[in-house]
Every structure is written in structure tokens, then in C-alpha cells.
Design a protein around this motif. Structure first.
Motif, PDB file in Angstrom:
ATOM      1  N   ASN A  44      -9.357  -1.821 -18.119  1.00 16.17           N
ATOM      2  CA  ASN A  44      -7.814  -2.315 -18.153  1.00 16.17           C
ATOM      3  C   ASN A  44      -7.600  -2.033 -19.272  1.00 16.17           C
ATOM      4  O   ASN A  44      -6.082  -2.322 -19.172  1.00 16.17           O
ATOM      5  CB  ASN A  44      -7.559  -3.065 -16.817  1.00 16.17           C
ATOM      6  N   LEU A  45      -8.115  -2.927 -20.083  1.00 13.10           N
ATOM      7  CA  LEU A  45      -7.354  -2.617 -21.196  1.00 13.10           C
ATOM      8  C   LEU A  45      -7.274  -1.619 -22.448  1.00 13.10           C
ATOM      9  O   LEU A  45      -7.711  -0.528 -22.095  1.00 13.10           O
ATOM     10  CB  LEU A  45      -8.361  -3.649 -21.734  1.00 13.10           C
ATOM     11  N   VAL A  46      -6.180  -1.305 -22.504  1.00 12.67           N
ATOM     12  CA  VAL A  46      -5.147  -0.005 -23.324  1.00 12.67           C
ATOM     13  C   VAL A  46      -5.199  -0.579 -25.203  1.00 12.67           C
ATOM     14  O   VAL A  46      -5.124   0.420 -25.681  1.00 12.67           O
ATOM     15  CB  VAL A  46      -4.306   0.382 -23.101  1.00 12.67           C
ATOM     16  N   PHE A  47      -6.017  -1.808 -25.207  1.00 10.37           N
ATOM     17  CA  PHE A  47      -5.187  -1.846 -26.521  1.00 10.37           C
ATOM     18  C   PHE A  47      -6.629  -2.001 -27.330  1.00 10.37           C
ATOM     19  O   PHE A  47      -6.228  -2.400 -28.312  1.00 10.37           O
ATOM     20  CB  PHE A  47      -4.163  -3.438 -26.838  1.00 10.37           C
ATOM     21  N   ILE A  48      -8.069  -2.699 -26.568  1.00 11.18           N
ATOM     22  CA  ILE A  48      -8.890  -2.319 -27.374  1.00 11.18           C
ATOM     23  C   ILE A  48     -10.323  -1.772 -26.339  1.00 11.18           C
ATOM     24  O   ILE A  48     -10.205  -1.423 -25.042  1.00 11.18           O
ATOM     25  CB  ILE A  48      -9.539  -3.813 -27.694  1.00 11.18           C
ATOM     26  N   SER A  49     -11.153  -0.536 -27.519  1.00 15.48           N
ATOM     27  CA  SER A  49     -12.074   0.118 -26.630  1.00 15.48           C
ATOM     28  C   SER A  49     -12.938  -1.277 -25.993  1.00 15.48           C
ATOM     29  O   SER A  49     -13.596  -2.228 -26.380  1.00 15.48           O
ATOM     30  CB  SER A  49     -12.966   1.153 -27.624  1.00 15.48           C
ATOM     31  N   LYS A  50     -14.148  -0.322 -24.865  1.00 13.63           N
ATOM     32  CA  LYS A  50     -14.885  -1.767 -24.220  1.00 13.63           C
ATOM     33  C   LYS A  50     -15.908  -1.702 -25.829  1.00 13.63           C
ATOM     34  O   LYS A  50     -16.568  -3.054 -25.778  1.00 13.63           O
ATOM     35  CB  LYS A  50     -16.051  -0.916 -23.557  1.00 13.63           C
ATOM     36  N   TYR A  88     -24.606  -5.628 -23.537  1.00  6.12           N
ATOM     37  CA  TYR A  88     -25.480  -4.530 -23.497  1.00  6.12           C
ATOM     38  C   TYR A  88     -25.782  -4.265 -22.533  1.00  6.12           C
ATOM     39  O   TYR A  88     -26.724  -3.490 -21.547  1.00  6.12           O
ATOM     40  CB  TYR A  88     -26.377  -5.201 -24.048  1.00  6.12           C
ATOM     41  N   LEU A  89     -24.656  -4.915 -21.650  1.00  3.10           N
ATOM     42  CA  LEU A  89     -24.303  -5.220 -20.475  1.00  3.10           C
ATOM     43  C   LEU A  89     -24.355  -4.065 -19.600  1.00  3.10           C
ATOM     44  O   LEU A  89     -23.325  -3.163 -20.629  1.00  3.10           O
ATOM     45  CB  LEU A  89     -23.979  -6.072 -19.074  1.00  3.10           C
ATOM     46  N   PRO A  90     -24.319  -2.871 -18.836  1.00  6.97           N
ATOM     47  CA  PRO A  90     -23.187  -1.506 -18.305  1.00  6.97           C
ATOM     48  C   PRO A  90     -21.761  -1.763 -18.425  1.00  6.97           C
ATOM     49  O   PRO A  90     -20.926  -3.578 -17.571  1.00  6.97           O
ATOM     50  CB  PRO A  90     -23.640  -0.849 -17.045  1.00  6.97           C
ATOM     51  N   THR A  91     -21.056  -1.335 -18.605  1.00  4.41           N
ATOM     52  CA  THR A  91     -19.402  -0.912 -18.958  1.00  4.41           C
ATOM     53  C   THR A  91     -19.288  -0.422 -17.335  1.00  4.41           C
ATOM     54  O   THR A  91     -17.707  -1.217 -17.564  1.00  4.41           O
ATOM     55  CB  THR A  91     -19.279   0.205 -20.160  1.00  4.41           C
ATOM     56  N   GLN A  92     -19.284  -0.609 -16.306  1.00  4.84           N
ATOM     57  CA  GLN A  92     -19.032   0.052 -15.379  1.00  4.84           C
ATOM     58  C   GLN A  92     -18.640  -1.302 -14.663  1.00  4.84           C
ATOM     59  O   GLN A  92     -20.530  -1.586 -14.008  1.00  4.84           O
ATOM     60  CB  GLN A  92     -19.340   0.952 -15.472  1.00  4.84           C
ATOM     61  N   ASP A  93     -18.248  -1.300 -13.410  1.00  3.43           N
ATOM     62  CA  ASP A  93     -18.479  -2.195 -12.663  1.00  3.43           C
ATOM     63  C   ASP A  93     -18.442  -3.910 -13.024  1.00  3.43           C
ATOM     64  O   ASP A  93     -19.721  -3.953 -12.242  1.00  3.43           O
ATOM     65  CB  ASP A  93     -19.364  -1.570 -11.627  1.00  3.43           C
ATOM     66  N   PHE A  94     -18.548  -4.148 -14.633  1.00  6.31           N
ATOM     67  CA  PHE A  94     -18.884  -5.381 -14.468  1.00  6.31           C
ATOM     68  C   PHE A  94     -18.446  -6.840 -13.758  1.00  6.31           C
ATOM     69  O   PHE A  94     -17.554  -6.756 -13.630  1.00  6.31           O
ATOM     70  CB  PHE A  94     -18.636  -5.641 -15.914  1.00  6.31           C
ATOM     71  N   THR A  95     -19.710  -7.319 -12.842  1.00  8.28           N
ATOM     72  CA  THR A  95     -19.068  -8.361 -12.228  1.00  8.28           C
ATOM     73  C   THR A  95     -19.913  -9.554 -12.483  1.00  8.28           C
ATOM     74  O   THR A  95     -21.385  -9.524 -12.971  1.00  8.28           O
ATOM     75  CB  THR A  95     -19.480  -8.232 -10.866  1.00  8.28           C
ATOM     76  N   LEU A  96     -20.201 -10.899 -11.994  1.00  5.03           N
ATOM     77  CA  LEU A  96     -20.074 -11.814 -12.488  1.00  5.03           C
ATOM     78  C   LEU A  96     -21.486 -11.781 -11.850  1.00  5.03           C
ATOM     79  O   LEU A  96     -23.003 -12.520 -12.150  1.00  5.03           O
ATOM     80  CB  LEU A  96     -19.501 -12.805 -11.798  1.00  5.03           C
ATOM     81  N   TYR A 108     -15.805 -13.463 -19.923  1.00  2.00           N
ATOM     82  CA  TYR A 108     -16.235 -13.231 -18.595  1.00  2.00           C
ATOM     83  C   TYR A 108     -14.496 -12.130 -17.717  1.00  2.00           C
ATOM     84  O   TYR A 108     -14.446 -11.292 -17.212  1.00  2.00           O
ATOM     85  CB  TYR A 108     -16.405 -14.181 -17.413  1.00  2.00           C
ATOM     86  N   ILE A 109     -13.382 -13.433 -18.133  1.00  2.00           N
ATOM     87  CA  ILE A 109     -12.037 -12.199 -17.883  1.00  2.00           C
ATOM     88  C   ILE A 109     -11.786 -10.517 -18.371  1.00  2.00           C
ATOM     89  O   ILE A 109     -12.036  -9.986 -17.540  1.00  2.00           O
ATOM     90  CB  ILE A 109     -10.644 -13.109 -17.754  1.00  2.00           C
ATOM     91  N   LEU A 110     -11.812 -10.897 -19.994  1.00  2.00           N
ATOM     92  CA  LEU A 110     -12.210 -10.007 -20.099  1.00  2.00           C
ATOM     93  C   LEU A 110     -13.370  -9.253 -20.288  1.00  2.00           C
ATOM     94  O   LEU A 110     -12.424  -7.294 -20.338  1.00  2.00           O
ATOM     95  CB  LEU A 110     -12.380  -9.764 -21.978  1.00  2.00           C
TER      96      LEU A 110
END
Length: 342
Positions: free
Chosen positions: A41-47, A89-97, A33-35
Motif C-alpha cells: 500500500n506504500l506509494v512513496f517508496i518501492s518494495k 530477502y523474504l517474499p514481497t507478496q503477502d508478508f505476515t508475521l 514489521y508494520i512497513l
């Protein structure tokens, strides 16, 4: 005893107490969930790579670390992997709990149901689950061999093998009556109309009817959302040339292949064997569904006699192929307790 298609024994796993293993999975899911929450904001790995890595991680953990009890290991292998692959498979934008829980809610809750008294219907569902367990204990168990793997001593098409395959298949269905109990109680308490996992699967008239409408409808809802209504699906296959896996038939077959691989993961975790029997089982049924979708005329009206004959044919198909699914589990001693590593 019949030999598996493939017989590769996996190394012994690390065995932890159930409570400690539960804590480990809770930590890993929390890290998921944190990731996902900070994926932008992660620069070392793509979504996409992040989500693939999550799914692979949850596939590796049950192959490496298990609990002493085999039934618990089925859950440990299935649930976290399901949640990880579902989150992929959830949206990559604005992921929230909240968004994650809402998507999961839409998978397990029947929003189209129109019950006048949902709480009462939940109690009825729980009672139906208890009835299934009673039928299992008093009606099916006495008919089964004392040692489950005895069935595998008989030739595949022998009368004894076919009868036992049918009975073990019914047992698998009735055992999952415990799901009716838990979801029924949850529905009675929360007022959420939980999706019925099953809809009289013994009355299925074809492979598509069985897998799409009657068996494990929760997973069916998830696969339908991912495979057929995802943003990757072509809006008009006739106007948009694409490869086989971009068609509905290709996606449907792929979902069966993935399901087969997932069940092999469970077998590897619990039984410590790679046999490919479950993979073949789901692949065969995927092909059957694909052929039915292409060549079967669904608009033609069905008479009562025709419906009965189709139910019989579907049951026959399940019995003939069911041994592929059952064999790895029948060979394993589920009552055996593994010694702790630490």
C-alpha cells in the motif's frame, strides 16, 4: 604496537542506558514489521527501496547510539541488522508475521535431524557449552597475556604472535559456547532441534570446509538461502551468460565481502574505529574459497595422512590471517564503561 591498515576514529556516540536502547530497537523493529506488512500500500517508496532503507537504518543506528557496555553493543549492532537484512530477502507478496517467523524458524532449526530424544539432546548440547566455557576459563585464559593488545607488539610472523593468535582464536570459539548453552536449553524446553552453530571447526580441512560446514552454521544457512538458492540465482550458468557476480563463485565471494563490511560495522559501533582489517580478513578468505572451489579436486579420496596435513594447513592459514580479525578487538578495552550522554 602494529598499526591498523586504516585508522579513522569515529565521533563519540550518544550513550543511552541499556534498557532505553533496548526499547528503541524494539520500536524500530516493530516499525519494520508494520512497513513490511503494508508494503503493497506504500506509494512513496518501492518494495526493494524499502528493504534497502531498513538495512541502512539498522546500520546507522549502532554508529549513532550505543549502550555503556561494549559487549552489549556487539549484540545491538549485530542482531537488529541481521533481522533487517534477513527480512530483506523474504517474499514481497503477502508478508505476515507467521511467514517471517516460519522463515526464521527454517534458518535456526535443523529439520533434517533425527534424534530419538530431542529434549535429552538439548541438555547434552547445553552441557557441551558449559564444558567449552570451563576449558576456556581453566585451560586457555591462563595462557593468554594479561593485556590482550600485548600480542600486537610482536612482529606478525614471530612465534609469540602466532601462538597468541591461535590461542585468541580458540578463545573466540570457546566463548561462543554460551550459544550452545542457550540453544541447548531452548531445545530441551521447546522440543525444537536447534542448529548447532559449530561443528568442530578446529578439524576443518580447507577454507570451504570451515566456512560452509563448521563455523556459524546459522549464518551459513541464511547466506546459502540468499546467495545460492534465491530466485535471482541462474538455473544454469553454462546456458545463461552472466557477469561474475551472477555465478556461484561470484556470489560466494560477495557474501564474504558483505560479511567483512558487517564486521566492520560492529567494530565501528563498539570500538569507534574504522580499520578495514576485518574487511580484508573476510575478503582473503573469500578469495581462498573461490580458488579452492575452482581448482581443488573434491572427488579425489583423502587418506588419513592427507586429512591430517590438510587440517594442519587450514589451521596455519587461519593463524596467519587471524590477526587481521583479532586486532581491532584486542586494541579495545571491553571492560571500559562509557558515561551516559543523558
Amino acid at each position: 604496537m602494529s598499526s591498523p591498515l586504516l585508522n579513522i576514529t569515529l565521533p563519540n556516540p550518544i550513550v543511552l542506558p541499556t534498557l532505553q536502547l533496548t526499547g528503541l530497537y524494539a520500536c524500530v523493529l516493530g516499525l519494520d514489521y508494520i512497513l513490511l506488512r503494508n508494503q503493497n500500500n506504500l506509494v512513496f517508496i518501492s518494495k526493494n527501496s524499502l528493504r534497502i532503507a531498513m538495512t541502512i537504518t539498522h546500520a546507522i543506528i549502532p554508529l549513532t547510539v550505543v549502550s555503556p557496555l561494549s559487549p552489549n553493543n556487539v549484540t545491538f549492532a549485530a542482531v537488529p541488522w541481521f533481522l533487517a537484512s534477513y527480512s530483506a530477502y523474504l517474499p514481497t507478496q503477502d508478508f505476515t508475521l507467521k511467514e517471517w517467523l516460519r522463515s526464521l524458524y527454517n534458518t535456526i532449526v535443523d529439520r533434517e535431524a533425527d534424534y530419538h530424544n530431542i529434549h535429552r539432546a538439548g541438555l547434552i548440547k547445553a552441557g557441551r557449552g558449559l564444558l567449552k566455557l570451563a576449558v576456556l576459563y581453566f585451560g586457555i585464559e591462563p595462557l593468554l597475556p594479561t593485556m590482550p593488545d600485548q600480542m600486537l607488539q610482536y612482529p606478525w610472523l614471530s612465534q609469540k604472535s602466532l601462538i597468541d593468535t591461535f590461542l585468541f582464536g580458540v578463545k573466540a570459539y570457546l566463548v561462543l559456547g554460551v550459544v550452545d548453552v542457550t540453544t541447548g536449553v531452548a531445545q530441551a524446553v521447546t522440543g525444537w532441534c536447534m542448529v548447532d552453530m559449530f561443528d568442530s571447526p578446529l578439524l576443518a580441512t580447507s577454507p570451504i570446509d570451515f566456512w560452509s560446514k563448521r563455523w556459524n552454521r546459522t549464518i551459513r544457512n541464511l547466506l546459502h538461502a540468499q546467495v545460492f538458492t534465491s530466485n535471482h540465482a541462474p538455473k544454469d550458468e553454462k546456458k545463461k551468460p552472466a557477469g561474475f557476480l551472477s555465478t556461484n563463485a561470484g556470489r560466494g565471494l560477495l557474501s564474504f565481502i558483505v560479511s567483512g563490511a558487517f564486521h566492520e560495522l560492529i567494530i565501528c559501533s563498539v570500538c569507534r574505529k574504522l580499520t578495514l582489517e576485518n574487511f580484508c580478513f573476510f575478503s582473503i578468505h573469500g578469495l581462498a574459497c573461490m580458488l579452492e572451489s575452482k581448482y581443488f579436486n573434491k572427488k579425489k579420496p583423502i587418506t588419513n595422512i592427507g586429512k591430517v596435513s590438510r587440517i594442519a594447513c587450514q589451521l596455519g592459514f587461519m593463524v596467519l590471517t587471524g590477526r587481521l580479525f583479532l586486532a581491532p578487538f584486542l586494541r579495545h578495552r571491553f571492560t571500559e564503561i562509557l558515561p551516559l550522554t543523558f
